[in-house]
Design an enzyme around this catalytic site. Structure first.
Site, PDB file in Angstrom:
ATOM      1  N   GLY A 225     -37.783 -41.805 -11.937  1.00  0.00           N
ATOM      2  CA  GLY A 225     -37.517 -40.370 -11.822  1.00  0.00           C
ATOM      3  C   GLY A 225     -36.474 -39.904 -12.816  1.00  0.00           C
ATOM      4  N   ARG A 226     -35.751 -40.868 -13.385  1.00  0.00           N
ATOM      5  CA  ARG A 226     -34.731 -40.475 -14.373  1.00  0.00           C
ATOM      6  C   ARG A 226     -34.534 -41.565 -15.422  1.00  0.00           C
ATOM      7  NH1 ARG A 226     -28.783 -41.024 -11.663  1.00  0.00           N
ATOM      8  NH2 ARG A 226     -29.215 -42.667 -10.184  1.00  0.00           N
TER       9      ARG A 226
ATOM     10  N   ARG B  34     -30.139 -49.659 -20.602  1.00  0.00           N
ATOM     11  CA  ARG B  34     -30.195 -50.838 -19.741  1.00  0.00           C
ATOM     12  C   ARG B  34     -31.191 -51.841 -20.308  1.00  0.00           C
ATOM     13  NH1 ARG B  34     -31.283 -50.085 -13.366  1.00  0.00           N
ATOM     14  NH2 ARG B  34     -33.449 -49.656 -13.783  1.00  0.00           N
TER      15      ARG B  34
ATOM     16  N   ASP C 107     -38.505 -51.265  -4.024  1.00  0.00           N
ATOM     17  CA  ASP C 107     -38.564 -50.797  -5.419  1.00  0.00           C
ATOM     18  C   ASP C 107     -37.359 -51.260  -6.219  1.00  0.00           C
ATOM     19  OD1 ASP C 107     -37.601 -48.809  -3.394  1.00  0.00           O
ATOM     20  OD2 ASP C 107     -36.757 -47.881  -5.181  1.00  0.00           O
ATOM     21  N   ASN C 108     -36.338 -51.743  -5.551  1.00  0.00           N
ATOM     22  CA  ASN C 108     -35.152 -52.213  -6.269  1.00  0.00           C
ATOM     23  C   ASN C 108     -35.098 -53.733  -6.354  1.00  0.00           C
ATOM     24  OD1 ASN C 108     -34.322 -49.586  -6.671  1.00  0.00           O
ATOM     25  ND2 ASN C 108     -33.100 -49.524  -4.800  1.00  0.00           N
TER      26      ASN C 108
END
Ligand code: AMP
Ligand code: MG
Length: 491
Positions: free
Chosen positions: A96-97, A180, A256-257
């Protein structure tokens, strides 16, 4: 602004293999340009490892790439689609970002994802603004680099650029973009997305792509998808044991993480535990302690069961057989995790070989630490340097009894005192990113534009097993305050 203007000297050697996967796996789009990018911090050793020129990255063109205003040659910017169980509830999510530029081929021939976080809205932004703020991006930088230095698999931070734009959170905050690096951003949630909305062929494509990126050389295996499942379980068992051994609380272990590669990703409300307590929670939204320190191994097993469900159609043509295979793989997680953890604990106590009663000796120490609210890191550190004065636990008769047990245990092994000490030194960090130290560094950076506090902190954190004089300053614990330390998501 024009694409492909970046000077070749920067050393970008990019391509995006993810962009060749089925179109439904991602949305192709560029980062939203930012007003006036300024480089706040650049990771010099990591730049070199990636084959990137520090000077070129610091130049206007270099910073423009790190801000998402220019796209380097070979990149194919995209936002990845994924789903995930958030606090147990299944949702469609996606970047989303964040924008994945592609994979950089390093001088050693590795291929590493380059992702910009905070780079604008995407089709998966839902209600969010697609942006990130400076404090939290610097926080991710500090903690991910500290994790790497502690020897724990993690995404890395290459740079943070401020954008010159104000972002609305509780108050107006300076905007920032974090670059990242990860061996991939494939998540349990990526498999959940394809399993839920894709075809079995697409699922197979994703699994084959994952094998090729993370587990090359499996073509000859009888059942390469069982291998994939087992390897992912093994890597997570090892990773979570390492988190527990240093007192790291991830804070938002949604599916999701959780990275398929076995790296720690998505640093949000994470923090390190001070005094030992299984119930430690920092995240402001984790009201029921689902992601508390002591729950992390159980949650990892739960997430891996969700992963196993996604690959069922690939494991066996007969679904009853497939379920049996998945169950037997998942059941191994707990033993695997316990073995990694106890091996790590033995090392923290200077123990080389195995004895049946080690587990109960370790548990006795931990329960004393919990009872007397002993600082986790400093207790092991004091045992390492054998300075048993400052901590209240050490003054109790319980501890005196335990110490005798431990000493006798050490005497039963053939290794010398100095090798015992060396083993402990390598396994007990002299320091971790203490919450008050991290906050102090962020406050100076965000409020005063003084980055020196953060740079000194990063410097000491880069060598946590050094046990130098200088580090002892950073290991001081603050007196517990009435207000617990709280961390936040999506900042
Ligand atoms: P996480 O904090 O990693 O669990 O994020 C959960 C989801 O929220 C992911 O899909 C993120 O991309 C998304 N997200 C978090 N913050 C923002 C934001 N400011 N704008 C858009 N999406 C966001
Ligand atoms: Mg996330």
């Amino acid at each position: 602004m024009e694409d492909k203007k970046t000077k070749l000297e920067a050393g970008w050697k990019l391509e995006n293999s993810y962009s060749r996967l089925p179109k439904s796996f991602f949305s192709s789009l560029k980062p939203t340009p930012v007003r006036s990018p300024k480089l706040i911090i650049l990771n010099h050793p990591l730049s070199k490892d990636l084959g990137l020129s520090i000077e070129a990255l610091k130049s206007d063109d270099g910073v423009s790439v790190l801000a998402g205003n220019q796209i380097p040659e070979g990149a194919f910017p995209l936002a990845q689609a994924y789903a995930g169980h958030q606090f147990g509830y299944f949702n469609m999510l996606g970047d989303g970002r964040a924008i994945l530029l592609g994979e950089q081929e390093t001088p050693l021939g590795e291929r590493l994802d380059i992702q910009l976080k905070g780079s604008g809205k995407t089709p998966y932004s839902r209600g969010g603004d697609g942006r990130a703020t400076l404090g939290p991006m610097l926080r991710e930088y500090i903690i991910s680099e500290a994790m790497h230095a502690l020897g724990i698999a993690s995404s890395r931070s290459l740079a943070v650029v401020s954008t010159g734009e104000s972002i609305t959170r509780e108050t107006l905050q300076p905007g920032a973009v974090l670059t990242r690096i990860a061996s991939s951003h494939l998540r349990v949630g990526t498999f959940q997305y394809v399993s839920q909305w894709g075809t079995v062929e697409e699922l197979r494509t994703l699994a084959d792509y994952t094998l090729q990126r993370h587990f090359p050389g499996v073509e000859g295996y009888e059942n390469k998808y069982v291998f994939l499942l087992r390897e992912v379980i093994k890597r997570q068992a090892s990773l979570i044991a390492k988190w527990q051994l240093v007192g790291f609380v991830h804070g938002v272990m949604n599916t999701d993480n959780m990275a398929i590669s076995g790296e720690t990703i998505d640093y949000g409300p994470c923090a390190f535990m001070d005094s030992y307590n299984e119930e430690t929670v920092f995240s402001s939204i984790d009201k029921h302690g689902r992601y508390a320190y002591g729950n992390q191994p159980k949650i990892a097993a739960w997430n891996l069961a969700r992963f196993a469900e996604t690959v069922l159609p690939l494991l066996h043509a007969n679904q009853t057989e497939a379920v049996k295979m998945a169950q037997s793989a998942i059941e191994e997680f707990t033993d695997m995790y316990n073995n990694y953890w106890i091996d790590g604990m033995r090392k923290k106590l200077g123990i080389f070989n195995k004895e049946e009663q080690d587990k109960s000796m370790i548990e006795k120490l931990l329960s004393m630490m919990q009872k007397y609210k002993a600082d986790y890191t400093n207790t092991f550190c004091s045992l390492t340097i054998y300075e048993l004065k400052d901590i209240a636990t050490f003054k109790t008769t319980e501890f005196a009894k335990w110490k005798k047990l431990w000493q006798a245990r050490l005497e039963r092994q053939k290794e010398t005192k100095s090798s015992t000490h060396e083993l402990m030194r390598k396994n007990n960090p002299a320091l971790i990113p203490r919450n008050h130290r991290v906050e102090e560094a962020l406050e100076a950076a965000v409020k005063q534009e003084d980055y020196s506090v953060m740079e000194s902190l990063l410097d000491v954190l880069s060598n946590p097993y050094d046990h130098s004089k200088e580090q002892s300053d950073y290991s001081t614990v603050v007196a517990p305050s009435n207000l617990p330390y709280r961390t936040f998501c999506g900042t």
